[in-house]
Structure formats: C-alpha cells, structure tokens
Scaffold this motif. Structure first.
Motif, short mmCIF file in Angstrom:
data_model
loop_
_atom_site.label_atom_id
_atom_site.label_comp_id
_atom_site.label_asym_id
_atom_site.label_seq_id
_atom_site.Cartn_x
_atom_site.Cartn_y
_atom_site.Cartn_z
N ALA A 144 -36.90 97.10 2.61
CA ALA A 144 -37.02 96.81 4.04
C ALA A 144 -35.83 97.47 4.72
N VAL A 145 -36.11 98.32 5.69
CA VAL A 145 -35.05 99.07 6.38
C VAL A 145 -34.95 98.55 7.81
N ILE A 146 -33.72 98.23 8.21
CA ILE A 146 -33.46 97.66 9.54
C ILE A 146 -32.74 98.72 10.37
N PHE A 147 -33.21 98.90 11.61
CA PHE A 147 -32.73 99.99 12.46
C PHE A 147 -32.11 99.50 13.77
N ASP A 148 -31.24 100.34 14.32
CA ASP A 148 -30.73 100.17 15.68
C ASP A 148 -31.73 100.87 16.60
N ASN A 149 -32.70 100.09 17.11
CA ASN A 149 -33.75 100.64 17.96
C ASN A 149 -34.38 99.46 18.70
N ALA A 150 -34.79 99.67 19.93
CA ALA A 150 -35.36 98.58 20.74
C ALA A 150 -36.84 98.36 20.48
N ALA A 151 -37.56 99.37 19.93
CA ALA A 151 -39.00 99.21 19.78
C ALA A 151 -39.59 99.85 18.53
N ALA A 152 -38.99 100.90 18.00
CA ALA A 152 -39.58 101.64 16.89
C ALA A 152 -38.87 101.35 15.57
N GLY A 153 -39.56 101.59 14.47
CA GLY A 153 -38.99 101.44 13.14
C GLY A 153 -38.35 102.72 12.68
N SER A 154 -37.40 103.20 13.47
CA SER A 154 -36.69 104.45 13.15
C SER A 154 -35.36 104.44 13.89
N GLY A 155 -34.53 105.41 13.59
CA GLY A 155 -33.24 105.51 14.27
C GLY A 155 -32.10 105.31 13.29
N THR A 156 -30.99 104.79 13.79
CA THR A 156 -29.82 104.56 12.96
C THR A 156 -30.05 103.35 12.06
N ALA A 206 -25.65 96.74 16.92
CA ALA A 206 -26.81 97.53 17.35
C ALA A 206 -26.67 97.76 18.84
N THR A 207 -26.67 99.01 19.26
CA THR A 207 -26.51 99.31 20.69
C THR A 207 -27.84 99.30 21.44
N LEU A 208 -28.95 99.57 20.76
CA LEU A 208 -30.26 99.64 21.41
C LEU A 208 -31.10 98.39 21.18
N GLY A 209 -31.05 97.86 19.98
CA GLY A 209 -31.87 96.72 19.59
C GLY A 209 -31.90 96.63 18.08
N ILE A 210 -32.68 95.69 17.55
CA ILE A 210 -32.77 95.51 16.10
C ILE A 210 -34.25 95.46 15.73
N THR A 211 -34.68 96.43 14.91
CA THR A 211 -36.07 96.49 14.45
C THR A 211 -36.10 96.64 12.93
#
Length: 97
Positions: free
Chosen positions: A44-56, A77-82
């Motif tokens: 399970a990969v957790i990203f810094d993103n507000a809506a998508a399952g990608s990014g940092t 997380a600067t954008l969000g957590i997904t």
C-alpha cells in the motif's frame, strides 16, 4: 522545569483493501501512523496528493506486514494524503493531522 509531551493521536480513518484511490485528507497535513487490519498481496503506497494515487511517496505499508503491525511515519503532506488503488493492497487504519 521539565515539560511534558505526548504524541499526537490524530484522526483515525479505516482504509479498505481494493477500494481504488482512498483520499484520507484533501489538504495539507501530517501522516502519523498506520495499523494493518487485513494483509495484502501488494504494498500500500501513501502519497502527498489531494485527489490522485500518485505524486510524492510519504509512506509504504509492505505486503508482508502482519495484522496489528503499526508503522510510524510522521511525514508532512503539502497537498493532501491519498492511498494508491491497488486491488490487493493491505487494509489498515491510518491516523493523520
């Protein structure tokens, strides 16, 4: 004088396995910790993103994690957590601020 500190508890949210992209928080925050509730076949990969399952990438829960295992992240997380949407990822409970 000594100061007393306690760790931040955060907001708990259940993240089911195989649910597509899961948005934990759609704005800036901190991923604190995750506890595995169901094992998986892929990470399970957790990203810094507000809506998508990608990014940092700010966290990974390995497919080999045992039920009840806790992972401490304390990652901003600067954008969000997904969470990415792999169908066979582990299910877990996440805490964030």
């Amino acid at each position: 004088m000594a100061e007393n500190f306690f760790p931040a508890m955060g907001v708990p949210v259940a993240v089911p396995a195989g649910a597509g992209v899961s948005v934990l928080k759609a704005g800036p925050g901190v991923l604190l910790r995750c506890m595995v509730t169901v094992t998986g076949a892929v990470n399970a990969v957790i990203f810094d993103n507000a809506a998508a399952g990608s990014g940092t990438n700010i966290g990974i829960i390995p497919s080999t994690a045992a039920v009840g295992q806790v992972f401490e992240f304390n990652m901003p997380a600067t954008l969000g957590i997904t969470v990415g949407g792999a169908a066979t990822r582990p299910a877990f409970t996440a805490a964030y601020l």
